[in-house]
Design a protein around this motif. Structure first.
Motif, PDB file in Angstrom:
ATOM      1  N   THR A  22       0.751  -1.181   0.079  1.00 41.35           N
ATOM      2  CA  THR A  22      -0.266  -0.042  -0.119  1.00 41.35           C
ATOM      3  C   THR A  22       1.032   1.329   0.141  1.00 41.35           C
ATOM      4  N   GLU A  23       1.965   1.277   0.655  1.00 42.05           N
ATOM      5  CA  GLU A  23       2.849   2.250   0.685  1.00 42.05           C
ATOM      6  C   GLU A  23       3.357   2.727  -0.665  1.00 42.05           C
ATOM      7  N   LEU A  24       3.479   1.968  -1.681  1.00 36.83           N
ATOM      8  CA  LEU A  24       3.631   2.080  -3.261  1.00 36.83           C
ATOM      9  C   LEU A  24       2.402   3.241  -3.733  1.00 36.83           C
ATOM     10  N   PHE A  25       1.529   3.123  -3.270  1.00 38.38           N
ATOM     11  CA  PHE A  25       0.378   3.971  -3.793  1.00 38.38           C
ATOM     12  C   PHE A  25      -0.062   5.378  -3.070  1.00 38.38           C
ATOM     13  N   ILE A  26       0.103   5.333  -1.939  1.00 33.51           N
ATOM     14  CA  ILE A  26      -0.351   6.467  -1.195  1.00 33.51           C
ATOM     15  C   ILE A  26       0.540   7.657  -1.595  1.00 33.51           C
TER      16      ILE A  26
END
Length: 236
Positions: A22-26
């Protein structure tokens, strides 16, 4: 104009790296003007006030369990216009015991076929097969996938059980193999959307590992899917 509100919900099986994935897309969400809230459990789905003001839910929760109240809160939010999206097991293999969740999403992971038994060594790579993601006629013109060419991956290839209320943007085909029990090729949806009440659902089945999520086509689909699923003015 008020900023859009995105809720990132992550957890479940750690093998899908829910935090790192998820940190890839935040940053993408923030760069596109979203206010982002991150939750490490599905408890937030039971908060009616929070869900009412959420324009997009990005879920990465593989397997795990969800309470009836939490699922009801998520479902009500989507019906009212909140977008719902995710990738791989974080959305297509969540809450296996919940038929109502399956009804919301429209498709459920069944298996990922593996390599020939003599080539398996007990590692995740046993289930990595080369395969093609092919865009449908709809997928070649849909805002999420327009302009993208069919692409190759070597990773888990999801076999999905689904209904015909989904709009399939891309498929992948499981060939007949001498060591498997099926007798003809089986085509599964690989990327789909679903209208549910006033809400939009987007499911992208590739995404087992961070390198797959960073594949240019996969990443483009996930990012465009987040934008497309987000609550529209007419659903407010």
């Amino acid at each position: 104009m008020a900023r859009k509100r995105a809720l990132v919900v992550r957890g479940g099986w750690e093998g899908h790296r829910p935090v790192e994935a998820t940190e890839l897309f935040i940053p993408f969400l923030r760069d596109n003007g979203y206010e982002v809230r991150v939750e490490e459990s599905t408890a937030v789905y039971g908060d009616a006030a929070e869900m009412e003001r959420t324009d997009l839910v990005v879920q990465c929760v593989t397997m795990s369990e969800i309470t009836a109240g939490q699922l009801a809160g998520l479902g009500a939010a989507v019906v009212a216009g909140t977008g719902f999206t995710g990738w791989h097991g974080g959305i297509a293999d969540s809450f296996r015991a919940s038929s109502d969740y399956l009804h919301l999403v429209g498709g459920q992971f069944a298996t990922h076929p593996g390599k020939e038994p003599c080539l398996r060594h007990g590692a995740a790579e046993d289930n990595f097969l080369p395969h093609t993601v092919q865009f449908t006629e709809l997928g070649r013109t849909h805002p999420i996938t327009a302009g993208l060419a069919d692409f190759e991956l070597e990773t888990e290839q999801y076999w999905v059980l689904h209904d015909d209320l989904i709009d399939v943007l891309a498929t992948t085909t499981h060939p007949v193999r001498p060591y498997e029990p099926w007798h003809r090729p089986v085509t599964s949806p690989a990327i789909w959307t679903r209208r549910w009440g006033a809400g939009r659902v987007v499911v992208t089945t590739p995404g087992h590992s961070l390198d797959v999520l960073q594949h240019p086509s996969v990443r483009t689909v996930v990012e465009r899917g987040m934008l497309w699923a987000t609550r529209t003015a007419s659903a407010s």
